[in-house]
Design a protein around this motif. Structure first.
Motif, PDB file in Angstrom:
ATOM      1  N   THR A 368     -39.113  42.853  21.293  1.00 55.52           N
ATOM      2  CA  THR A 368     -39.482  42.115  22.506  1.00 55.52           C
ATOM      3  C   THR A 368     -39.863  40.661  22.227  1.00 55.52           C
ATOM      4  O   THR A 368     -40.159  39.921  23.159  1.00 55.52           O
ATOM      5  CB  THR A 368     -40.656  42.797  23.202  1.00 55.52           C
ATOM      6  OG1 THR A 368     -41.796  42.786  22.324  1.00 55.52           O
ATOM      7  CG2 THR A 368     -40.306  44.239  23.561  1.00 55.52           C
ATOM      8  N   LYS A 384     -40.249  27.192  30.801  1.00 53.50           N
ATOM      9  CA  LYS A 384     -39.550  27.991  29.789  1.00 53.50           C
ATOM     10  C   LYS A 384     -39.516  27.257  28.450  1.00 53.50           C
ATOM     11  O   LYS A 384     -39.156  26.080  28.371  1.00 53.50           O
ATOM     12  CB  LYS A 384     -38.110  28.284  30.242  1.00 53.50           C
ATOM     13  CG  LYS A 384     -37.985  28.883  31.642  1.00 53.50           C
ATOM     14  CD  LYS A 384     -38.522  30.291  31.693  1.00 53.50           C
ATOM     15  CE  LYS A 384     -38.380  30.879  33.098  1.00 53.50           C
ATOM     16  NZ  LYS A 384     -36.981  31.041  33.513  1.00 53.50           N
ATOM     17  N   TRP A 401     -34.191  32.282  21.911  1.00 56.38           N
ATOM     18  CA  TRP A 401     -35.177  33.017  22.695  1.00 56.38           C
ATOM     19  C   TRP A 401     -35.781  32.090  23.751  1.00 56.38           C
ATOM     20  O   TRP A 401     -35.862  30.875  23.558  1.00 56.38           O
ATOM     21  CB  TRP A 401     -36.295  33.562  21.806  1.00 56.38           C
ATOM     22  CG  TRP A 401     -35.882  34.712  20.938  1.00 56.38           C
ATOM     23  CD1 TRP A 401     -35.178  34.653  19.769  1.00 56.38           C
ATOM     24  CD2 TRP A 401     -36.140  36.094  21.185  1.00 56.38           C
ATOM     25  NE1 TRP A 401     -34.998  35.908  19.259  1.00 56.38           N
ATOM     26  CE2 TRP A 401     -35.567  36.814  20.107  1.00 56.38           C
ATOM     27  CE3 TRP A 401     -36.808  36.791  22.177  1.00 56.38           C
ATOM     28  CZ2 TRP A 401     -35.642  38.197  20.011  1.00 56.38           C
ATOM     29  CZ3 TRP A 401     -36.893  38.177  22.097  1.00 56.38           C
ATOM     30  CH2 TRP A 401     -36.296  38.863  21.019  1.00 56.38           C
ATOM     31  N   SER A 411     -37.762  36.521  26.183  1.00 55.92           N
ATOM     32  CA  SER A 411     -36.453  37.065  26.543  1.00 55.92           C
ATOM     33  C   SER A 411     -35.442  36.597  25.518  1.00 55.92           C
ATOM     34  O   SER A 411     -35.421  35.414  25.146  1.00 55.92           O
ATOM     35  CB  SER A 411     -36.018  36.601  27.934  1.00 55.92           C
ATOM     36  OG  SER A 411     -36.940  37.015  28.922  1.00 55.92           O
ATOM     37  N   SER A 412     -34.607  37.496  25.039  1.00 57.38           N
ATOM     38  CA  SER A 412     -33.556  37.159  24.090  1.00 57.38           C
ATOM     39  C   SER A 412     -32.309  36.724  24.859  1.00 57.38           C
ATOM     40  O   SER A 412     -31.965  37.309  25.884  1.00 57.38           O
ATOM     41  CB  SER A 412     -33.231  38.357  23.207  1.00 57.38           C
ATOM     42  OG  SER A 412     -32.167  38.046  22.334  1.00 57.38           O
TER      43      SER A 412
END
Length: 519
Positions: A368, A384, A401, A411-412
């Motif tokens: 994760t 982000k 990422w 988030s990948s």
């Protein structure tokens, strides 16, 4: 009264009214002056009656020390000139003078400054300011060519501030602006089309500077602040300023709590201040925070609040978002890190740390969040944080990422074709991330990669001109549609050059002016 008041009012006319109206001093009348009818010839005028003060002599400023100092040189010149005129005046015999101090108008001033002046009917008329107006006093020459020669035996004035060599960093010789290249010997490169990007080496001038790697380059206005880093032998804590318009280097004098020599630290602009965190030198690692005020060039090391503080580290990243600096990853000399910390910088005098995302256990594979790493890049786009590449000391990463600082979730990003990189630079240009140079796990590179943040696809463009040598551990900033690259290292040589990548609008700018990252 002091001579300073006498010389200033020597040119004031006598007020011819029913009374002799006095100013803040006693005015000597010559025999030719017409006296008011109600004052006998041998009497003194009342002392307590004053003329309306002028703007330059308002009440509360009479006979002050500050005025005496300003008029000391002027009064001395007036007295000397008056003495020379009185000695040559046929109506001013020596017998009419008392042994008192000369007042500068033909009338001796008694030893006691509180005694009334002695009236001398044979005294010459007073010297007015207009008589010496054509000879200004104390004029300084600002020309080094036509400066007045210094008399022999007169010592040179002491400078206002003397800085010892220990107080000021060592500076080399001045670097003049380089001449234009000869067309016969200039490199043969293709001209760039109107929509093409173009590499060139900047013609720098100004203060000499050392070659650097693992330093910081931070833009405030049109100035690039270059701090720390190291060459092939040692680390530094010097500050250089590069004017991004004129490509002029300066090495300003700094004061305060100057950081120790550092490399692989971060430097973040917060208004007109630079916030430096972490870094190290050889086996030493730090978690200190320093602040440089770029207005007065004073360093400070404020106390940081918070329940916990991040561990000592270097090769991490730091990005500013809404009064918070978000620090990700790095290494502490024993292991790589992947924790996230927030440094509250709403008030740089009262900063505090907060842990946003805890580090993963080295023994577990956490899907994760990204693997622990250093020498990666991170860029803030809205809320982000875009993380790319890096290394854990064994593997060179190619993954991307996204960390949302609002939801605190990683988030990948799945990208079929990607490129491994460490010690590179990444700069936001429109809706692209421009990645320059770095190491791909095998060798150093001088490639320019573009990550489209809308489609999340890597792209390469043809670039004209003379590309720089492959390098990593350099710095890059965006200014005036140019990417400016400073220094770097190719495994053998440490660079001190400045390279410029001209960005043509059609070559880099996305047709989407407003976009969001959805991953």
């Amino acid at each position: 009264m002091a001579d300073s008041q006498r010389s200033d009012r020597s040119s004031r006319p006598v007020v011819k009214t029913g009374k002799l109206v006095r100013s803040q001093k006693i005015i000597q009348l010559s025999p030719s002056d017409t006296r008011p009818p109600d004052i006998p010839e041998n009497s003194e005028a009342p002392r307590r009656e004053h003329a309306t003060p002028t703007r330059s002599h308002t009440p509360g400023h009479l006979s002050t020390k500050s005025q005496d100092r300003r008029k000391k040189a002027s009064d001395l010149a007036l007295r000397q000139r008056s003495q020379s005129l009185n000695q040559s005046h046929p109506e001013s015999p020596k017998s009419a003078r008392s042994p008192g101090v000369h007042s500068g108008r033909g009338t001796p001033r008694p030893e006691n400054p509180l005694s009334p002046p002695v009236t001398n009917p044979n005294a010459p008329p007073p010297i007015s300011q207009s008589m010496v107006a054509s000879r200004p006093l104390n004029i300084r020459s600002t020309s080094a060519i036509a400066s007045k020669p210094k008399p022999e035996g007169v010592p040179s004035p002491t400078p206002a501030r003397v800085v010892t060599p220990a107080q000021r960093p060592t500076r080399g010789a001045y670097i003049p602006f380089p001449p234009l290249p000869d067309p016969k010997t200039a490199p043969d490169v293709q001209p760039a089309p109107a929509s093409g990007m173009y590499w060139s080496r900047a013609p720098v001038s100004g203060a000499s500077h050392t070659s650097l790697r693992a330093h910081t380059t931070t833009l405030i206005g049109s100035n690039i602040y270059i701090f720390g880093g190291c060459d092939a032998r040692s680390c530094f804590n010097e500050l250089y300023v590069l004017d991004a318009d004129a490509f002029y280097f300066s090495n300003p004098f700094v004061c305060g709590e100057i950081p120790v020599p550092l490399r692989a630290m971060t430097c973040t602009a917060v208004g007109k201040k630079l916030v430096v965190f972490g870094g190290g030198d050889g086996p030493a690692y730090y978690n200190d925070v320093y602040v440089l005020d770029t207005v007065n060039f004073r360093w400070s090391k404020p106390k940081i609040g918070g329940d916990r503080q991040p561990s000592k580290r270097r090769a991490h990243t730091a990005c500013l978002y809404r009064n918070g600096i978000y620090v990700f990853g790095g290494g502490d000399g024993v292991r790589a890190l992947n924790d996230v910390w927030r440094l509250d910088v709403a008030d740089t005098n009262k900063m505090s740390w907060k842990l946003i995302s805890a580090p993963s256990s080295s023994s577990s594979e956490d899907k994760t969040k990204p693997k622990a790493r250093g020498y990666h890049t991170a860029n803030m786009v809205g809320s982000k944080l875009i993380i790319f590449g890096g290394s854990d000391g064994g593997e060179c990463f190619r993954d991307v990422w996204v960390f949302d600082v609002e939801t605190l979730a990683f988030s990948s990003v799945h990208i079929p074709l990607s490129y491994p990189r460490l010690s590179h630079t990444a700069t936001i240009v429109g809706s692209y991330v421009f990645v320059i140079g770095g190491h791909d796990g095998v060798e150093y590179s001088n490639e320019v990669l573009l990550l489209n943040l809308v489609t999340m696809v890597w792209d390469k463009r043809k670039i004209y001109g003379q590309p720089p040598k492959p390098r990593g551990y350099h710095g890059a900033v965006l200014h005036d549609s140019r990417l400016i690259v400073v220094g770097g290292f190719d495994g053998g040589e440490v660079f001190g050059d400045v390279q410029v990548l001209e960005l043509a609008v059609h070559a880099y700018y996305s047709q989407i002016s407003h976009f969001s990252i959805d991953v």
